[in-house]
Write a protein that holds these residues in place. Sequence first.
Motif, PDB file in Angstrom:
ATOM      1  N   MET A   1       0.872  -0.806   0.009  1.00 35.28           N
ATOM      2  CA  MET A   1      -0.082   0.173   0.152  1.00 35.28           C
ATOM      3  C   MET A   1       0.991   1.382   0.074  1.00 35.28           C
ATOM      4  O   MET A   1       0.564   2.006  -0.274  1.00 35.28           O
ATOM      5  N   ALA A   2       2.172   1.235   1.076  1.00 36.98           N
ATOM      6  CA  ALA A   2       2.883   1.993   0.687  1.00 36.98           C
ATOM      7  C   ALA A   2       3.246   2.989  -0.412  1.00 36.98           C
ATOM      8  O   ALA A   2       3.543   3.972  -0.639  1.00 36.98           O
ATOM      9  N   ARG A   3       3.552   1.779  -1.267  1.00 33.04           N
ATOM     10  CA  ARG A   3       4.470   1.880  -2.934  1.00 33.04           C
ATOM     11  C   ARG A   3       3.723   2.401  -3.318  1.00 33.04           C
ATOM     12  O   ARG A   3       3.618   3.643  -4.157  1.00 33.04           O
ATOM     13  N   LEU A   4       1.621   2.226  -3.972  1.00 38.90           N
ATOM     14  CA  LEU A   4       1.128   3.163  -4.003  1.00 38.90           C
ATOM     15  C   LEU A   4       0.708   4.238  -3.315  1.00 38.90           C
ATOM     16  O   LEU A   4       0.651   5.224  -5.315  1.00 38.90           O
ATOM     17  N   LEU A   5       0.328   4.791  -2.490  1.00 38.48           N
ATOM     18  CA  LEU A   5       0.749   5.576  -1.843  1.00 38.48           C
ATOM     19  C   LEU A   5       2.353   7.039  -2.349  1.00 38.48           C
ATOM     20  O   LEU A   5       1.125   8.417  -3.109  1.00 38.48           O
ATOM     21  N   GLN A   6       2.583   6.153  -2.536  1.00 35.09           N
ATOM     22  CA  GLN A   6       4.703   6.764  -2.874  1.00 35.09           C
ATOM     23  C   GLN A   6       3.946   7.386  -4.632  1.00 35.09           C
ATOM     24  O   GLN A   6       4.322   8.605  -4.939  1.00 35.09           O
ATOM     25  N   ALA A   7       3.429   6.131  -5.576  1.00 32.45           N
ATOM     26  CA  ALA A   7       3.443   6.337  -6.678  1.00 32.45           C
ATOM     27  C   ALA A   7       2.471   7.271  -7.307  1.00 32.45           C
ATOM     28  O   ALA A   7       2.230   8.604  -8.129  1.00 32.45           O
ATOM     29  N   VAL A   8       1.131   8.163  -6.064  1.00 34.49           N
ATOM     30  CA  VAL A   8      -0.447   8.603  -6.029  1.00 34.49           C
ATOM     31  C   VAL A   8       0.609   9.642  -6.246  1.00 34.49           C
ATOM     32  O   VAL A   8       0.759  10.702  -6.834  1.00 34.49           O
ATOM     33  N   GLY A   9       1.351  10.150  -4.717  1.00 39.00           N
ATOM     34  CA  GLY A   9       2.334  11.563  -5.184  1.00 39.00           C
ATOM     35  C   GLY A   9       3.193  11.800  -5.625  1.00 39.00           C
ATOM     36  O   GLY A   9       3.485  13.176  -6.507  1.00 39.00           O
ATOM     37  N   GLU A  10       3.984  11.157  -6.779  1.00 41.72           N
ATOM     38  CA  GLU A  10       5.013  11.255  -7.649  1.00 41.72           C
ATOM     39  C   GLU A  10       4.108  11.049  -9.118  1.00 41.72           C
ATOM     40  O   GLU A  10       4.541  12.457  -9.712  1.00 41.72           O
ATOM     41  N   VAL A  11       3.185  11.401  -9.775  1.00 41.04           N
ATOM     42  CA  VAL A  11       2.021  10.723 -10.754  1.00 41.04           C
ATOM     43  C   VAL A  11       1.798  12.194 -10.244  1.00 41.04           C
ATOM     44  O   VAL A  11       1.609  12.624 -11.541  1.00 41.04           O
ATOM     45  N   ILE A  12       0.598  12.767  -9.426  1.00 46.66           N
ATOM     46  CA  ILE A  12       0.360  13.835  -9.171  1.00 46.66           C
ATOM     47  C   ILE A  12       2.052  15.319  -9.455  1.00 46.66           C
ATOM     48  O   ILE A  12       1.334  16.346  -9.905  1.00 46.66           O
ATOM     49  N   SER A  13       2.478  15.252  -8.671  1.00 47.81           N
ATOM     50  CA  SER A  13       4.174  15.814  -9.371  1.00 47.81           C
ATOM     51  C   SER A  13       4.122  16.598 -10.136  1.00 47.81           C
ATOM     52  O   SER A  13       4.321  17.411 -10.940  1.00 47.81           O
ATOM     53  N   GLU A  14       4.532  14.620 -10.923  1.00 48.60           N
ATOM     54  CA  GLU A  14       4.706  14.913 -12.289  1.00 48.60           C
ATOM     55  C   GLU A  14       3.405  15.539 -13.306  1.00 48.60           C
ATOM     56  O   GLU A  14       3.513  15.919 -14.508  1.00 48.60           O
ATOM     57  N   ARG A  15       2.069  15.335 -13.031  1.00 41.08           N
ATOM     58  CA  ARG A  15       1.436  15.479 -13.736  1.00 41.08           C
ATOM     59  C   ARG A  15       0.072  16.511 -13.866  1.00 41.08           C
ATOM     60  O   ARG A  15      -1.140  17.068 -14.707  1.00 41.08           O
ATOM     61  N   GLY A  16       0.719  16.749 -12.667  1.00 39.86           N
ATOM     62  CA  GLY A  16      -0.664  17.587 -11.341  1.00 39.86           C
ATOM     63  C   GLY A  16      -2.401  16.760 -11.563  1.00 39.86           C
ATOM     64  O   GLY A  16      -2.409  15.627 -12.140  1.00 39.86           O
ATOM     65  N   VAL A  17      -3.288  16.800 -10.830  1.00 37.74           N
ATOM     66  CA  VAL A  17      -4.494  16.298  -9.997  1.00 37.74           C
ATOM     67  C   VAL A  17      -5.061  14.949 -10.727  1.00 37.74           C
ATOM     68  O   VAL A  17      -5.279  14.481 -10.988  1.00 37.74           O
ATOM     69  N   ASN A  18      -5.058  16.657 -12.216  1.00 38.06           N
ATOM     70  CA  ASN A  18      -6.096  16.563 -13.171  1.00 38.06           C
ATOM     71  C   ASN A  18      -5.768  15.351 -14.275  1.00 38.06           C
ATOM     72  O   ASN A  18      -6.887  14.878 -14.725  1.00 38.06           O
ATOM     73  N   ARG A  19      -4.432  15.253 -13.619  1.00 36.35           N
ATOM     74  CA  ARG A  19      -4.302  13.978 -15.043  1.00 36.35           C
ATOM     75  C   ARG A  19      -3.527  13.288 -14.438  1.00 36.35           C
ATOM     76  O   ARG A  19      -2.705  12.024 -15.014  1.00 36.35           O
ATOM     77  N   VAL A  20      -3.543  12.548 -13.396  1.00 36.65           N
ATOM     78  CA  VAL A  20      -3.491  11.402 -13.352  1.00 36.65           C
ATOM     79  C   VAL A  20      -5.148  10.566 -12.618  1.00 36.65           C
ATOM     80  O   VAL A  20      -6.107  10.520 -13.042  1.00 36.65           O
ATOM     81  N   GLY A  21      -4.572   9.081 -12.976  1.00 35.13           N
ATOM     82  CA  GLY A  21      -5.781   8.359 -12.836  1.00 35.13           C
ATOM     83  C   GLY A  21      -4.937   6.269 -12.639  1.00 35.13           C
ATOM     84  O   GLY A  21      -3.894   6.432 -11.891  1.00 35.13           O
ATOM     85  N   ILE A  22      -5.901   6.019 -12.241  1.00 35.72           N
ATOM     86  CA  ILE A  22      -5.189   4.305 -11.767  1.00 35.72           C
ATOM     87  C   ILE A  22      -3.723   4.023 -12.645  1.00 35.72           C
ATOM     88  O   ILE A  22      -3.695   3.231 -12.340  1.00 35.72           O
ATOM     89  N   ASN A  23      -4.329   4.287 -14.188  1.00 35.75           N
ATOM     90  CA  ASN A  23      -3.101   3.591 -14.876  1.00 35.75           C
ATOM     91  C   ASN A  23      -2.198   3.747 -14.407  1.00 35.75           C
ATOM     92  O   ASN A  23      -1.476   3.128 -14.877  1.00 35.75           O
ATOM     93  N   ALA A  24      -2.360   5.490 -15.301  1.00 34.47           N
ATOM     94  CA  ALA A  24      -0.315   6.354 -14.327  1.00 34.47           C
ATOM     95  C   ALA A  24       0.023   5.261 -13.263  1.00 34.47           C
ATOM     96  O   ALA A  24       0.920   5.158 -12.801  1.00 34.47           O
ATOM     97  N   VAL A  25      -0.641   5.798 -11.698  1.00 33.66           N
ATOM     98  CA  VAL A  25      -0.919   4.824 -10.553  1.00 33.66           C
ATOM     99  C   VAL A  25       0.372   3.413 -10.376  1.00 33.66           C
ATOM    100  O   VAL A  25       1.047   3.283  -9.953  1.00 33.66           O
ATOM    101  N   ALA A  26      -0.800   2.801 -11.096  1.00 36.81           N
ATOM    102  CA  ALA A  26      -0.391   1.735 -11.163  1.00 36.81           C
ATOM    103  C   ALA A  26       1.387   1.060 -12.007  1.00 36.81           C
ATOM    104  O   ALA A  26       2.111   0.430 -11.905  1.00 36.81           O
ATOM    105  N   GLU A  27       0.642   1.918 -13.633  1.00 37.86           N
ATOM    106  CA  GLU A  27       2.282   1.517 -13.893  1.00 37.86           C
ATOM    107  C   GLU A  27       3.666   2.251 -13.204  1.00 37.86           C
ATOM    108  O   GLU A  27       4.580   1.498 -12.730  1.00 37.86           O
ATOM    109  N   LYS A  28       3.653   3.196 -12.192  1.00 39.43           N
ATOM    110  CA  LYS A  28       4.628   3.952 -11.614  1.00 39.43           C
ATOM    111  C   LYS A  28       4.901   3.100 -10.337  1.00 39.43           C
ATOM    112  O   LYS A  28       5.467   2.754  -9.954  1.00 39.43           O
ATOM    113  N   ALA A  29       4.042   2.820 -10.112  1.00 36.83           N
ATOM    114  CA  ALA A  29       3.829   1.565  -8.660  1.00 36.83           C
ATOM    115  C   ALA A  29       4.071   0.037  -8.676  1.00 36.83           C
ATOM    116  O   ALA A  29       4.498  -0.406  -8.663  1.00 36.83           O
TER     117      ALA A  29
END
Length: 188
Positions: free
Chosen positions: A1-29
Amino acid sequence: MARLLQAVGEVISERGVNRVGINAVAEKAGVNKVLIYRYFGGWDGLLQQFLTEGNFLTEYNKQFLETNTASAPNACQTRIDYLTGLLRQLKSHPPAQEMLKWEISNPSSSVSQQLVINRNESYQQVLDKFFKTENEDLNTVTAVLTSGIAMLLLIAPSQKQFMDLNLQSEEGWQRIEHAIGRIYNSLQ
């Protein structure tokens, strides 16, 4: 779970919240997106968990409360330290900046509303401990300064300058910190 939450933060930093989704987070994690649906029920649940466990502002307030005492010899300096520390920490946490942007543009979202409630409760704990005086309404002064800090940080990536402040230079941010100190010192 920690890896997923870290991935959320990383993807948000890279793309912004409005351009984040499950696919991007899953791929990053490096996980299958089915896990996100299974454990969080989807994007809203994952975002809610991210905010609950990784809410920068409430974490900063919690740490500040734990490491400072209300009976500090110089209450004014403690107040200055709080706001300059908040500025520095928020400046160094792009996911928190992106979440603020998202919150401003999505005020009716239940996630956004819960974030506001949690943050305000967290701020109130700090205000109650360090900003109560009989002479001045430091809560309002602190609200104005905090919102100003947030606004300057949010516009800094797209605007080089605000009035005569260079938001792209360390000297500009040092001027802001100095101004915070002058404001609180003038209220003593």
